[in-house]
Design a protein around this motif. Sequence first.
Motif, PDB file in Angstrom:
ATOM      1  N   ARG A   7       0.835  -1.207   0.000  1.00 21.68           N
ATOM      2  CA  ARG A   7       0.000   0.000   0.000  1.00 21.68           C
ATOM      3  C   ARG A   7       0.871   1.259   0.000  1.00 21.68           C
ATOM      4  O   ARG A   7       0.586   2.214  -0.711  1.00 21.68           O
ATOM      5  N   GLU A   8       1.950   1.247   0.786  1.00 21.88           N
ATOM      6  CA  GLU A   8       2.863   2.394   0.818  1.00 21.88           C
ATOM      7  C   GLU A   8       3.545   2.595  -0.538  1.00 21.88           C
ATOM      8  O   GLU A   8       3.675   3.724  -1.000  1.00 21.88           O
ATOM      9  N   GLN A   9       3.965   1.510  -1.160  1.00 17.50           N
ATOM     10  CA  GLN A   9       4.587   1.619  -2.486  1.00 17.50           C
ATOM     11  C   GLN A   9       3.587   2.162  -3.505  1.00 17.50           C
ATOM     12  O   GLN A   9       3.932   3.014  -4.322  1.00 17.50           O
ATOM     13  N   ALA A  10       2.368   1.662  -3.452  1.00 18.78           N
ATOM     14  CA  ALA A  10       1.331   2.135  -4.371  1.00 18.78           C
ATOM     15  C   ALA A  10       1.070   3.621  -4.151  1.00 18.78           C
ATOM     16  O   ALA A  10       0.959   4.394  -5.118  1.00 18.78           O
ATOM     17  N   LEU A  11       0.991   4.031  -2.894  1.00 21.90           N
ATOM     18  CA  LEU A  11       0.784   5.449  -2.585  1.00 21.90           C
ATOM     19  C   LEU A  11       1.913   6.294  -3.153  1.00 21.90           C
ATOM     20  O   LEU A  11       1.665   7.362  -3.722  1.00 21.90           O
TER      21      LEU A  11
END
Length: 129
Positions: A7-11
């Motif tokens: 999720r952090e990478q996607a953000l």
Amino acid sequence: MKQAEAREQALGALYAADSRQLEAIDITDISRRAAELAEGTWNNRETIDEAISEASTKWRIERMPVVDRNILRLAVYELENTELSIGIVISQAVELAKKFSTAKSGAFINGVLSAVAASEPGSDPTPDT
């Protein structure tokens, strides 16, 4: 890779594309799960932005901080396209806001996502009698 890391990478990918006003999102250096989240969110952002705009009565989407806007986009995408519970999606979005945005962003994200979730078909928490 944990869901939170994806999720952090996607953000990060969403933030980079949005802040640079790019047409396409760069997913070359992120995990497969993060890429799926980022691409799904980016490719559906028009519909997602409509849902956010309807739920956010005080902030127009283009006036929201870039990071908050993309946390909301990612969470709405997850609400609509994954089997994760509403509570988990909202909780994870609030955690992202606490980590990457302002002190007030968590409450804002929570409120907007709660309104989006409540407007989803079949999300009425009161049973039919």
